[in-house]
Write an enzyme that holds these catalytic residues in place. Structure first.
Site, short mmCIF file in Angstrom:
data_model
loop_
_atom_site.label_atom_id
_atom_site.label_comp_id
_atom_site.label_asym_id
_atom_site.label_seq_id
_atom_site.Cartn_x
_atom_site.Cartn_y
_atom_site.Cartn_z
N ASP A 177 0.88 -1.09 -0.03
CA ASP A 177 0.16 -0.05 -0.06
C ASP A 177 0.96 1.18 -0.14
O ASP A 177 1.39 1.57 1.08
CB ASP A 177 -0.92 0.03 1.23
CG ASP A 177 -1.70 1.10 1.22
OD1 ASP A 177 -1.97 1.87 0.34
OD2 ASP A 177 -2.45 1.45 2.39
N ASP A 380 -2.46 6.26 -5.79
CA ASP A 380 -2.65 5.45 -4.65
C ASP A 380 -2.76 4.10 -5.08
O ASP A 380 -3.51 3.81 -6.17
CB ASP A 380 -4.09 5.84 -4.03
CG ASP A 380 -4.29 5.00 -2.72
OD1 ASP A 380 -3.21 4.27 -2.13
OD2 ASP A 380 -5.32 4.76 -2.43
#
Ligand SMILES: *[C@@H]1O[C@H](CO)[C@@H](O)[C@H](O)[C@H]1NC(C)=O
Length: 502
Positions: A177, A380
């Site tokens: 992430d 992201d």
């Protein structure tokens, strides 16, 4: 570990793939007058994906798409066996045939994935506005925000890699992430709660290289900015306690620790700081936890700075039945175009991007130049669908629909409102979509980066609108599919290349 229960944290992951070809600048390709440049750059052009071919009618404005190429097959095809590069890990989609992970008995649908994606976006928006206002975050996280549902879905990223932890090492599948910093895994004895994971749960008492961090250590203090929550302190052992909560209401609470991390057989990192979670909820797709690749000092990237030089790259595959890679250190020899990280990113975790404009079928959307800079933008890995300012989304959708008018439409899919029934077509064409980033870097999205294919009968434009033009734009993981994406923290820039994986 009763103190852990009181922790409520916030945090996130992201993901999805796409591909693009990169053009030097839109000028180069749109202006016929600049003949000379064409000449000059023609060899460069060939190295990219837009070899507009004679046999198909792929043009500068349209992609010809074979429907089958966007549908996952039932078996896994590993696309990157050639790249056993130093520091390179295979990236696998959580819900595809390359994954042994699953969420227990629950079958995850596309609507589930997209609904969880909404939670992530909500989390990012609240986290960024929180940092803007200087709020430390805990106040807003009352118990109403806490999980509760043991069946609650993943939400945190759709891609994972396998790394080894401890001595002797145990292999763990961790979601990666770029939107969070703390790396953590579930740990025995699961004092409060552990969700179901595929790998055996890590047991620190069986590792000779594990150690706790005390709550008086400055490392412990760093958790506040890394997780958005102040650390706790075990009254008995004075061990530092972290807590992190993600937007989808999943969370992990436990001891902040050091351990030996084995990235690849040749790359071993001693004293790696990570969270040993004793109270974890959210299913995280059956993975054992998460690798935080954000910008904060506690992230994997910063902790391994001397080894990998604060550079990492990844490629997310075009479908859930193929694999990509996550690579640490300078690696690729591919041609990359770099855009500076945006300075308006107001968060210590997220990577800011400058979006200058978007083109559809070669035509620039007519938008106020300041539209993207007003709210800012980030890239992201854990957000699935790119979120645009509503004004930009409306313009993009309208141009895309125009280019798709000959195809029958289909019903909406969660947040996706522009869908088509393409079951009668083996091959179809879609408008090309390019993103122009700061420094006139043009990234051409590949079909897998434009479409979200639920089935042949429901093929959707993979973009959605934010609630307001002032909300931060998020460049999500579908749009990144098949692109080589390089994060160069030292150089303050992010690079894009075509054809990083299939
Ligand atoms: C770390 O702290 C926990 C909680 O106090 C304790 O149970 C464990 O034995 C400690 N581990 C080590 C290696 O000190």
């Amino acid at each position: 570990m009763s103190e852990s229960v009181f922790y409520k944290l916030a945090f996130y992951p992201l993901l999805l793939p796409l591909s693009m070809a990169i053009q030097m600048s839109s000028l180069l390709f749109s202006s016929l007058a600049v003949f000379f440049f064409f000449f000059f750059f023609s060899s460069l052009e060939k190295t990219f994906a837009f070899q507009a071919t004679i046999e198909d009618t792929e043009s500068n404005n349209l992609h010809l798409v074979h429907l089958n190429s966007l549908l996952p097959s039932s078996s896994c095809s590993s696309s990157i066996k050639d790249s056993r590069r130093k520091g390179s890990l295979e990236v696998v989609h959580k819900y595809g045939p390359c994954s042994q992970q699953n969420d227990g008995d629950r079958k995850v649908t596309h609507s589930d994935i997209l609904n969880v994606d909404k939670e992530r976006v909500k989390y990012i928006h609240s986290r960024i506005s929180k940092e803007l206002s200087g709020d430390d975050g805990l106040k807003e996280l009352d118990s109403a925000n806490l999980p509760a549902k043991s069946g609650s879905l993943i939400g945190s990223g759709n891609y994972f890699v396998v790394v080894g932890l401890g001595t002797p090492k145990r292999d763990l599948s961790l979601i990666f992430d770029t939107g969070s910093d703390l790396t953590w895994t579930q740990c025995q004895p699961c004092a409060r709660s552990c969700y179901k994971q595929q790998d055996p749960i890590f047991d620190p008492s069986k590792s000779s290289s594990y150690s706790n961090i005390t709550c008086t250590s400055t490392l412990c203090t760093q958790l506040s900015s890394a997780t958005g929550n102040d650390p706790g302190c075990s009254s008995v052992s004075k061990a530092c306690i972290y807590g992190i909560q993600y937007g989808d209401q999943s969370f992990s609470v436990g001891y902040f620790s050091r351990e030996r991390l084995t990235v690849t057989t040749t790359d071993v990192i001693d004293n790696f700081l990570f969270g040993c979670g004793q109270n974890n909820q959210g299913l995280f797709g059956g993975s054992a936890g998460l690798i935080g690749l954000g910008r904060h000092p506690i992230s994997f990237v910063q902790q391994t700075a001397s080894k990998y030089g604060k550079i990492f790259s990844y490629c997310l595959p075009s479908t859930s039945s193929s694999t990509g890679h996550l690579t640490f250190g300078r690696a690729t020899s591919r041609l990359l175009l770099y855009t500076p990280f945006s300075t308006i990113s107001r968060s210590s975790s997220f990577y800011g991007l400058d979006i200058a404009s978007i083109t559809v079928s070669g035509v620039k959307l007519s938008l106020t130049p300041s539209l993207f800079s007003t709210g800012g933008a980030i890239i992201d890995s854990g957000t699935v669908i790119t979120r645009l300012p509503p004004t930009a989304y409306a313009a993009l959708r309208s141009a895309f629909r125009q280019g798709m008018s000959k195809y029958p439409s289909a019903g909406e899919l969660s947040i996706l409102d522009t869908c088509y029934d393409l079951s009668a077509y083996k091959v179809f064409s879609i408008p090309k979509i390019n993103f122009v980033f700061g420094g006139s870097v043009t990234v051409e999205l590949q079909p897998a980066g434009i479409l979200y294919v639920a089935s042949a009968k429901q093929v959707c434009l993979a973009f959605a609108a934010n609630g307001d033009d002032s909300d931060i734009t998020i460049f999500g993981n579908v749009q990144q599919r098949t692109l080589e994406v390089v994060y160069d923290l030292g150089g303050g820039k992010i690079g894009f290349g075509a054809g990083g994986c299939k």
